[in-house]
Enzyme design. Structure first.
Site, PDB file in Angstrom:
ATOM      1  N   LYS A  34       0.839  -1.199   0.000  1.00 34.98           N
ATOM      2  CA  LYS A  34       0.000   0.000   0.000  1.00 34.98           C
ATOM      3  C   LYS A  34       0.876   1.251   0.000  1.00 34.98           C
ATOM      4  CE  LYS A  34      -3.785  -0.501   2.476  1.00 34.98           C
ATOM      5  NZ  LYS A  34      -4.436  -0.697   3.779  1.00 34.98           N
ATOM      6  N   ARG A 103      -3.215   3.311   8.497  1.00 36.22           N
ATOM      7  CA  ARG A 103      -3.567   2.169   7.648  1.00 36.22           C
ATOM      8  C   ARG A 103      -2.455   1.130   7.640  1.00 36.22           C
ATOM      9  NH1 ARG A 103      -4.731   4.760   1.892  1.00 36.22           N
ATOM     10  NH2 ARG A 103      -5.924   2.842   1.638  1.00 36.22           N
ATOM     11  N   GLY A 112      -8.197  -7.012   4.137  1.00 40.46           N
ATOM     12  CA  GLY A 112      -9.038  -7.095   5.323  1.00 40.46           C
ATOM     13  C   GLY A 112      -8.447  -7.866   6.487  1.00 40.46           C
ATOM     14  N   MET A 114      -5.743  -7.087   8.289  1.00 37.02           N
ATOM     15  CA  MET A 114      -5.235  -6.258   9.376  1.00 37.02           C
ATOM     16  C   MET A 114      -6.078  -4.991   9.457  1.00 37.02           C
ATOM     17  SD  MET A 114      -1.237  -6.931   9.040  1.00 37.02           S
ATOM     18  CE  MET A 114      -1.341  -6.361   7.393  1.00 37.02           C
ATOM     19  N   ARG A 347      -3.430  -1.474  -6.417  1.00 34.67           N
ATOM     20  CA  ARG A 347      -2.608  -2.687  -6.316  1.00 34.67           C
ATOM     21  C   ARG A 347      -2.987  -3.602  -7.472  1.00 34.67           C
ATOM     22  NH1 ARG A 347      -5.800  -4.509  -0.958  1.00 34.67           N
ATOM     23  NH2 ARG A 347      -7.827  -4.696  -1.921  1.00 34.67           N
ATOM     24  N   HIS A 463     -15.657  -8.867   1.719  1.00 32.08           N
ATOM     25  CA  HIS A 463     -14.539  -9.736   2.127  1.00 32.08           C
ATOM     26  C   HIS A 463     -14.695 -11.152   1.591  1.00 32.08           C
ATOM     27  CE1 HIS A 463     -12.451  -6.867   4.409  1.00 32.08           C
ATOM     28  NE2 HIS A 463     -13.412  -6.667   5.289  1.00 32.08           N
ATOM     29  N   ARG A 569       0.790 -48.049 -13.730  1.00 28.39           N
ATOM     30  CA  ARG A 569       0.921 -49.006 -12.632  1.00 28.39           C
ATOM     31  C   ARG A 569       0.069 -50.223 -12.991  1.00 28.39           C
ATOM     32  NH1 ARG A 569      -0.259 -44.025 -10.517  1.00 28.39           N
ATOM     33  NH2 ARG A 569       1.222 -43.100  -9.043  1.00 28.39           N
ATOM     34  N   SER A 780      13.681 -43.522 -13.935  1.00 31.62           N
ATOM     35  CA  SER A 780      12.472 -42.814 -13.546  1.00 31.62           C
ATOM     36  C   SER A 780      12.451 -42.766 -12.021  1.00 31.62           C
ATOM     37  CB  SER A 780      11.259 -43.566 -14.080  1.00 31.62           C
ATOM     38  OG  SER A 780      10.088 -42.971 -13.607  1.00 31.62           O
ATOM     39  N   THR A 783       9.694 -40.833  -6.698  1.00 31.20           N
ATOM     40  CA  THR A 783      10.046 -40.003  -5.537  1.00 31.20           C
ATOM     41  C   THR A 783       9.136 -40.241  -4.332  1.00 31.20           C
ATOM     42  OG1 THR A 783       8.832 -38.221  -6.614  1.00 31.20           O
ATOM     43  CG2 THR A 783      11.225 -38.178  -6.787  1.00 31.20           C
ATOM     44  N   CYS A 848       8.501 -39.482 -11.626  1.00 30.91           N
ATOM     45  CA  CYS A 848       7.137 -39.955 -11.830  1.00 30.91           C
ATOM     46  C   CYS A 848       6.349 -40.031 -10.530  1.00 30.91           C
ATOM     47  CB  CYS A 848       7.134 -41.307 -12.516  1.00 30.91           C
ATOM     48  SG  CYS A 848       7.755 -42.627 -11.474  1.00 30.91           S
ATOM     49  N   TYR A 868      12.204 -35.054 -18.096  1.00 29.91           N
ATOM     50  CA  TYR A 868      10.743 -35.021 -18.072  1.00 29.91           C
ATOM     51  C   TYR A 868      10.205 -35.107 -16.655  1.00 29.91           C
ATOM     52  CZ  TYR A 868      10.738 -40.097 -17.215  1.00 29.91           C
ATOM     53  OH  TYR A 868      10.914 -41.340 -16.660  1.00 29.91           O
TER      54      TYR A 868
HETATM   55  P1  ADP Z   1      -7.849  -2.208   3.737  1.00 28.71           P
HETATM   56  O1  ADP Z   1      -6.468  -2.730   3.690  1.00 28.71           O
HETATM   57  O2  ADP Z   1      -8.724  -2.984   4.641  1.00 28.71           O
HETATM   58  O3  ADP Z   1      -8.420  -1.935   2.388  1.00 28.71           O
HETATM   59  P2  ADP Z   1      -7.324   0.610   3.904  1.00 28.71           P
HETATM   60  O4  ADP Z   1      -6.159   1.095   4.675  1.00 28.71           O
HETATM   61  O5  ADP Z   1      -7.182   0.587   2.444  1.00 28.71           O
HETATM   62  O6  ADP Z   1      -7.737  -0.803   4.486  1.00 28.71           O
HETATM   63  O7  ADP Z   1      -8.558   1.496   4.320  1.00 28.71           O
HETATM   64  C1  ADP Z   1      -9.851   1.139   4.001  1.00 28.71           C
HETATM   65  C2  ADP Z   1     -10.595   2.274   3.410  1.00 28.71           C
HETATM   66  O8  ADP Z   1     -10.594   3.395   4.269  1.00 28.71           O
HETATM   67  C3  ADP Z   1     -10.012   2.819   2.118  1.00 28.71           C
HETATM   68  O9  ADP Z   1     -10.426   2.113   1.015  1.00 28.71           O
HETATM   69  C4  ADP Z   1     -10.577   4.202   2.079  1.00 28.71           C
HETATM   70  O10 ADP Z   1     -11.850   4.194   1.513  1.00 28.71           O
HETATM   71  C5  ADP Z   1     -10.635   4.587   3.525  1.00 28.71           C
HETATM   72  N1  ADP Z   1      -9.496   5.463   3.832  1.00 28.71           N
HETATM   73  C6  ADP Z   1      -8.264   5.105   4.230  1.00 28.71           C
HETATM   74  N2  ADP Z   1      -7.490   6.201   4.379  1.00 28.71           N
HETATM   75  C7  ADP Z   1      -8.254   7.263   4.073  1.00 28.71           C
HETATM   76  C8  ADP Z   1      -8.021   8.684   4.014  1.00 28.71           C
HETATM   77  N3  ADP Z   1      -6.845   9.213   4.308  1.00 28.71           N
HETATM   78  N4  ADP Z   1      -9.041   9.455   3.648  1.00 28.71           N
HETATM   79  C9  ADP Z   1     -10.237   8.928   3.344  1.00 28.71           C
HETATM   80  N5  ADP Z   1     -10.529   7.625   3.371  1.00 28.71           N
HETATM   81  C10 ADP Z   1      -9.543   6.794   3.735  1.00 28.71           C
HETATM   82 MG    MG Z   2      -7.763  -0.813   1.001  1.00 28.23          MG
HETATM   83 MG    MG Z   3      -8.908  -2.735   6.753  1.00 30.19          MG
END
Ligand code: ADP
Ligand code: MG
Ligand code: MG
Length: 900
Positions: A34, A103, A112, A114, A347, A463, A569, A780, A783, A848, A868
């Protein structure tokens, strides 16, 4: 704190922090995915709210020292000052408060898993400033109540339900449906209750000091690296535990300031199908997590074109720019504040295997990447899902309802309503479908074991959908017609009620939810996959054979691109109901004449098997391994026989003819009993003691060859002797095979080239490979047995008892029966190959065992120069790709060597 020159406040050398302007996408290890991408976007000139990243190194230092590393506090203070200057706001200032998000962001994306906190910096004073500044008191209070909940959840572990319950009660008492309808006064009351919840459940008041808030939040994000669900996710995706997470501190932008605001998620192409079309969801007047959490059902991104045309245009341009820049499908998070678009994340998008293949082909056609890059990007474990069955379109289905097609593939299973039950049931009963109103990251252990997932709420980016797509599991989301009572463990859908344990099926490609168990059909390779496979074939150097015991398997494998049978076999041909009695008669024969008679009856059966294989493999080699298992495997089990005898005794029939027959059988079974059958009379040992058995098989093979030649089939027989430990064993059969071939070919007046080889599965054979070479055209590596004998593990006992524990506790890096052990077993394979090829450069060597279908093991096979690998039919396509990847990796290593 270090002394600083007044005029240049940025002189402090940062050790633990990097600002967005300084980083770039290649610094993932340090900044997390990120952070690295926020930096990259900032440098590309996109509108990213300013901020900085606390590095993964700081996280590792935190875990080593059990506290925030020295100097980090100073750096944070300094960085916050810079942020204040950029935003012209002050952190904790009641008139113009700077608000930030904290974040988490690890090296590999863990959606999701962390925690993230929004609106940090709010307290009873600054909330007034925010209200003043925005001219919107309701908005300020809404941010505050969200912040209290998120902060207390992440930092103090106060569960969300406490807050949600209060919110629900409030909405009921005000007789409103949505959060948006609550007034500022309502929210102010809510905040008072929220603070009480914190005090009661956390045992301390909600912190008003913003500096304290920040420190606690950073520490909590570090700690979230080791929460339960993150640990499970890492194990599942083989992400190292010691990597740590980065923390991103970013100034807030607000999507909840009104109807000219919003927040959303966008994929540059459809992550389910790969279609080249923007795909995503957004909500107006909403903040952050609202879209992913499935609180309100979001709108499709296409609606934005009508609702906010300017923003939509800019967003599509930005999406195209990011995709071209990263040369891959992007998953983008954005927020609109008062008609201004801000980028919050990008990403490489997680996608289904189908989409991965389609986009790989499209990118090559669009000249964005090379064929080699396309191959390298594919994840064979993931592609595995394309080789799974789907629902037979000709079957009439009882479709109960249709939800969102969140992750393709079909699945049938018994309904379970929670992750723990999913886990325990799948161990005992097998197939389960996890049914939830909404999955949360805590459900991940259930998602892993389930055949598929069905949820009643949540969108395509919830999620459940994201995680299921990543794992290649069928998933149907947001099926509103399904009423799920998680507590009562009941699913009501379309007037029907299902209890835990009832069967249900889902089709993640169409979103259909189907009553009962459904027949699934065979696999068809898509045109795109066939294209990718043809590229893999251009690249790879190792051949891909298949393990096939029956003509149907052989045909399937040819369809999937196998270039021969690496292991047939033959014993599997003996288990058929028409064969087994003859095999038993052969084993029970009192003398050679009786045995030969039984073998004479087996010969035509075996011969027709071989004819079938030759036909299926027309023009490709068929490697036949002579009988391998100990004979007792073909006889009934001793306990059962003893019970039958007990019945005779009970009925006073112990002198009957049947009882006498049974007695002979028991005697024979007893005499064949071995203390350790794995190391007993089996393989070529059996063949040497009873040469007539192998003679029959060899004869059947060559006669089948002759008949096939007459029918115009091109035959390439390879005969393989199992379990050789001493060269004399191989020599014995080499002579017999050669003379029998000569005899049969001469009599028939036709002939073909054939090869004789040995399995190498006893360590002694590997160590004395040079002695085997004169009698072998190929080696052959079996393993599976080689791993058993090298480790001294019996596989059945190991996997049932200690091996799982070993892998969990990291005594072993992984299960050596799945991933070839390079250092030990691999060394034997390497050594034998080198010795063999030195004396006979034409010697063909391959694997094999099950390892022949494992990408990591295939990588090793390429490294040590094997010719192979042979694997089960359904893994052949994956092996073709893995072999191409292995070749590319080898080429790269080679060119690196030449450079240095
Ligand atoms: P996750 O890894 O769970 O996607 P993020 O760190 O991306 O967590 O945060 C989740 C959401 O929170 C982001 O998609 C965004 O919509 C919102 N968010 C995070 N930082 C900001 C920010 N600085 N301003 C506004 N919204 C934010
Ligand atoms: Mg995010
Ligand atoms: Mg999150």
């Amino acid at each position: 704190m270090r002394p600083m020159i007044q005029t240049e406040p940025t002189q402090l050398t940062y050790r633990w922090i990097m600002h967005f302007e300084e980083g770039n996408k290649d610094l993932k290890q340090l900044l997390g995915g990120k952070g690295a991408n926020l930096a990259e976007m900032t440098r590309a000139g996109l509108a990213v709210p300013p901020g900085f990243t606390i590095t993964t190194e700081a996280c590792r230092a935190y875990y080593q020292g059990h506290q925030l590393p020295e100097g980090l506090l100073d750096e944070m203070k300094q960085s916050m000052t810079e942020l204040e200057q950029k935003k012209d706001q002050r952190f904790g200032d009641p008139t113009a408060p700077l608000l930030i998000s904290v974040r988490s962001g690890s090296v590999n994306s863990m959606p999701g898993m962390m925690d993230t906190i929004l609106n940090l910096g709010l307290n009873d004073e600054t909330v007034k400033g925010l209200a003043e500044l925005s001219g919107n008191e309701r908005f300020a209070l809404d941010c505050y109540r969200r912040f209290i909940q998120m902060f207390s959840n992440v930092v103090f572990g106060v569960e969300g339900v406490y807050f949600e319950k209060i919110l629900r009660t409030m909405k009921q008492s005000r007789k409103v449906e949505t959060d948006q309808q609550l007034t500022a006064q309502d929210l102010a009351e809510l905040i008072v209750s929220y603070k009480n919840v914190v005090k009661t459940n956390a045992g301390k008041p909600f912190p008003q000091d913003v500096q304290e808030q920040l420190l606690l939040a950073v520490e909590a994000v570090f700690r979230s690296w080791n929460n339960h669900r993150a640990i499970i996710y890492r194990r599942l995706h083989a992400i190292p535990d010691e990597q740590g997470t980065a923390v991103n501190i970013q100034s807030m932008v607000f999507g909840n300031l009104g109807d000219d605001c919003g927040t959303g998620v966008l994929f540059t192409r459809n992550p389910s199908t790969g279609e080249r079309k923007l795909f995503g969801e957004y909500l107006t007047n909403a903040q952050g997590e609202d879209v992913v959490a499935g609180v309100r059902t979001p709108k499709a991104i296409s609606e934005m074109e009508v609702e906010m045309p300017e923003i939509y245009k800019l967003l599509s341009e930005t999406a195209a720019q990011l995709e071209a820049h990263y040369r891959d499908v992007q998953d983008i998070e954005f927020t609109i504040e008062k008609n201004r678009l801000y980028m919050l994340q990008t990403r490489n998008a997680k996608r289904t295997a189908q989409a991965a293949v389609k986009t790989a082909v499209d990118f090559v056609n669009e000249d964005m990447i090379t064929k080699a890059e396309a191959i390298e990007r594919l994840d064979t474990a993931h592609l595995n899902q394309l080789l799974h069955p789907s629902i037979d379109p000709s079957i009439t289905l009882n479709v109960l309802a249709t939800g969102l097609p969140a992750s393709p593939g079909a699945a049938s299973g018994q309904i379970v309503f929670d992750a723990d039950t999913a886990e325990s049931w799948s161990k005992k009963q097998g197939k389960v479908i996890l049914v939830r109103s909404e999955t949360t990251p805590e459900d991940i252990h259930g998602v892993i074991v389930a055949q598929g997932i069905l949820t009643s709420h949540g969108g395509m980016t919830s999620h459940a959908a994201v995680v299921a797509r990543g794992m290649g599991k069928p998933c149907v989301c947001g099926c509103e017609a399904a009423e799920v009572d998680d507590e009562l463990k009941q699913l009501s859908i379309n007037g029907r009620t299902y209890q835990e344990g009832d069967w249900i099926s889902i089709d993640g490609a169409t979103g259909r939810v189907i009553d009962g168990k459904v027949e699934l059909t065979d696999v068809n390779l898509s045109d795109e996959l066939l294209t990718v496979l043809s590229w893999a074939d251009e690249i790879r150097s190792m051949k891909i054979y298949t393990n096939a015991d029956h003509p149907e398997d052989a045909r399937k494998a040819r369809e999937f691109g196998a270039e021969g049978i690496g292991l047939c076999r033959t014993e599997h041909m003996f288990f058929g109901h028409d064969r087994l009695p003859v095999v038993q008669a052969m084993i029970l024969a009192e003398n050679l004449r009786d045995r030969l008679e039984a073998l004479d009856r087996l010969l035509p059966m075996q011969q027709s098997d071989f004819e079938g294989l030759f036909k299926a493999m027309d023009g490709y080699p068929v490697t036949v391994r002579l009988l391998d298992p100990p004979l007792h495997e073909f006889l009934p089990n001793l306990d059962e026989l003893n019970e039958q005898m007990a019945d005779f005794l009970k009925n006073g029939r112990e002198q009957s003819n049947d009882a006498n027959k049974l007695r002979t059988l028991i005697k024979k079974v007893r005499s064949l009993h071995e203390v350790n059958p794995m190391l007993g009379q089996r393989g070529c040992r059996l063949g040497i003691l009873y040469p007539e058995i192998y003679d029959m098989q060899i004869r059947a093979l060559f006669q089948a060859a002759v008949i096939s030649i007459h029918k115009g089939v091109e035959v390439i027989p390879h005969i393989m002797i199992p379990l050789v430990g001493h060269y004399t064993e191989l020599k014995f059969f080499h002579e017999r095979i050669t003379s029998m071939a000569l005899e049969i070919f001469t009599a028939a007046g036709v002939e073909c080239d054939y090869e004789i080889g040995t399995m190498i599965e006893v360590p002694r054979a590997a160590l004395t490979a040079e002695k085997l070479v004169p009698y072998a055209d190929f080696f052959s590596y079996g393993t599976n047995d080689l791993t058993q004998m090298t480790f001294g593990y019996s596989r059945d006992d190991a996997e049932g008892k200690f091996l799982t524990y070993y892998v969990d506790q990291k005594v072993l890096p992984n299960n050596p029966f799945q991933v070839l052990d390079r250092d030990g077993v691999g060394q034997l394979v390497d050594l034998a190959t080198q010795k063999g090829k030195k004396l006979k450069p034409t010697l063909q060597a391959g694997v094999c065992g099950e390892h022949g279908g494992d990408p990591e093991s295939i990588m090793y096979c390429q490294e040590i120069g094997l010719d192979y690998v042979s694997c089960s039919p359904y893994r052949v396509p994956l092996a073709r790709i893995a072999a191409a990847q292995a070749k590319l990796a080898a080429d790269r290593r080679h060119s690196n060597c030449n450079l240095s």
